[in-house]
Write a protein that holds these residues in place. Structure first.
Motif, mmCIF file in Angstrom:
data_model
loop_
_atom_site.group_PDB
_atom_site.id
_atom_site.type_symbol
_atom_site.label_atom_id
_atom_site.label_comp_id
_atom_site.label_asym_id
_atom_site.label_seq_id
_atom_site.Cartn_x
_atom_site.Cartn_y
_atom_site.Cartn_z
ATOM 1 N N THR A 120 -7.081 1.370 -0.347
ATOM 2 C CA THR A 120 -6.979 0.809 1.000
ATOM 3 C C THR A 120 -7.966 -0.332 1.191
ATOM 4 O OG1 THR A 120 -6.270 2.953 1.873
ATOM 5 C CG2 THR A 120 -7.089 1.354 3.460
ATOM 6 N N LEU A 134 0.874 -1.166 0.000
ATOM 7 C CA LEU A 134 0.000 0.000 0.000
ATOM 8 C C LEU A 134 0.915 1.221 0.000
ATOM 9 C CD1 LEU A 134 -2.957 1.066 0.274
ATOM 10 C CD2 LEU A 134 -2.551 1.173 2.747
ATOM 11 N N PHE A 155 -6.508 -3.333 -0.541
ATOM 12 C CA PHE A 155 -5.396 -3.849 0.256
ATOM 13 C C PHE A 155 -5.923 -4.655 1.435
ATOM 14 C CE2 PHE A 155 -2.084 -3.171 3.570
ATOM 15 C CZ PHE A 155 -1.002 -3.741 2.913
ATOM 16 N N HIS A 205 -7.183 -7.978 0.295
ATOM 17 C CA HIS A 205 -6.037 -8.845 0.008
ATOM 18 C C HIS A 205 -5.546 -9.507 1.287
ATOM 19 C CE1 HIS A 205 -2.103 -10.185 -1.382
ATOM 20 N NE2 HIS A 205 -1.529 -9.408 -0.480
ATOM 21 N N GLY A 239 1.087 -8.175 3.219
ATOM 22 C CA GLY A 239 1.224 -6.836 2.675
ATOM 23 C C GLY A 239 2.201 -6.014 3.490
#
Length: 295
Positions: A184, A152, A187, A190, A197
């Motif tokens: 965001t 990110l 992310f 994910h 991440g």
């Protein structure tokens, strides 16, 4: 993931700045790796940094944090900061060559076993770091160990530069998301799927909470802790520490941050970064307006 067009600045000055940087990066990329990194460090230290006002800002920040520092010490730290900045930039534009150079990097830390176990259990892992050493070195090294780590990132204000800056990260490991509601959210999804991440937390944000950083209150984003809590992710600080030869790195994967509340977790993350800066002050990006007043 559909890419949203960056709405950053696109002024004539930004276009010229981007073309100059593109030319420097393209020219240096023709050189052997070690020479390329050393030269970009020297160019940033002696020319780019002073002209851009970075050296002045480093000295101002150092004076604010520690008024007792003598000028020679501040100048030495500033020189190291600018040199490290240049090296980091060209390393991250060196793609596979940077990764190959890290093949023998030492990786240590009490968090390694926790990361391995989380991966085996399909539990999300959120790595957090600062603009210290080379913040992409840990992701490169862990990728070579078999992990896929998304990112990110905060888009550059210069939209022209951001277009190729973002591309360097997508080539390293895992999906990359631009900060903002959509990015965001992607992310976070994910991570919730069991992914890994990474993000950086050491920049001033308008809606951040006030947490002392190097002895002065600084607005600090709580997004890393909030995302970790919502996704039940392991929150792991890691750092890529540049070694004395200027080319190699030691990667430290620290003990995960205990889940509690966002402010407490971010305070602990801040303390971990402070310790690294105390050990190697020239490796942190003192150019940032970290203590910016948004009032």
């Amino acid at each position: 993931m559909a890419k949203k067009k960056n709405k950053g600045r696109r002024s004539p000055a930004d276009w010229i700045t981007d073309r100059v940087l593109r030319g420097i990066i393209a020219g240096l990329s023709l050189l052997p790796y070690a020479r390329r990194v050393r030269l970009m460090g020297a160019l940033t230290q002696h020319f780019i940094g002073p002209i851009a006002g970075y050296r002045k800002r480093v000295l101002q920040n150092l004076s604010m944090i520690d008024p007792s520092l003598d000028m020679n010490t501040k100048r030495a730290i500033a020189a190291g900061v600018l040199n490290n900045t240049g090296r980091t930039l060209i390393e991250n534009y060196s793609g596979a060559q940077f990764g190959d150079h890290l093949s023998d990097a030492e990786i240590i830390g009490d968090g390694l076993d926790a990361v391995k176990q989380a991966h085996a259990e399909n539990r999300p892992v959120l790595f957090v770091t600062g603009h210290f050493g080379n913040h992409e070195a840990p992701r490169q090294v862990l990728t070579k160990m078999g992990y896929s780590i998304g990112g990110l990132y905060r888009p550059m204000k210069n939209a022209y530069f951001n277009e190729h800056y973002a591309k360097t990260m997508t080539e390293m490991s895992g999906p990359v998301f631009a900060q903002g509601r959509r990015g965001t959210g992607g992310f976070a999804r994910h991570l919730r799927s069991g992914g890994m991440g990474t993000l950086l937390f050491d920049v001033a944000v308008r809606d951040g909470v006030m947490i002392d950083f190097l002895g002065k209150p600084a607005r600090t984003a709580t997004s890393a802790a909030s995302i970790a809590l919502r996704s039940k992710a392991l929150l792991v600080p890691y750092f890529g520490i540049r070694q004395t030869d200027g080319l190699s790195f030691k990667v430290v994967v620290e003990t995960p941050i205990e889940h509690s509340d966002p402010e407490t977790m971010m305070t602990e993350l801040t303390r971990r970064l402070e310790k690294r800066i105390s050990d190697n002050p020239e490796q942190w990006f003192w150019v940032h307006r970290r203590w910016k007043d948004f009032s």
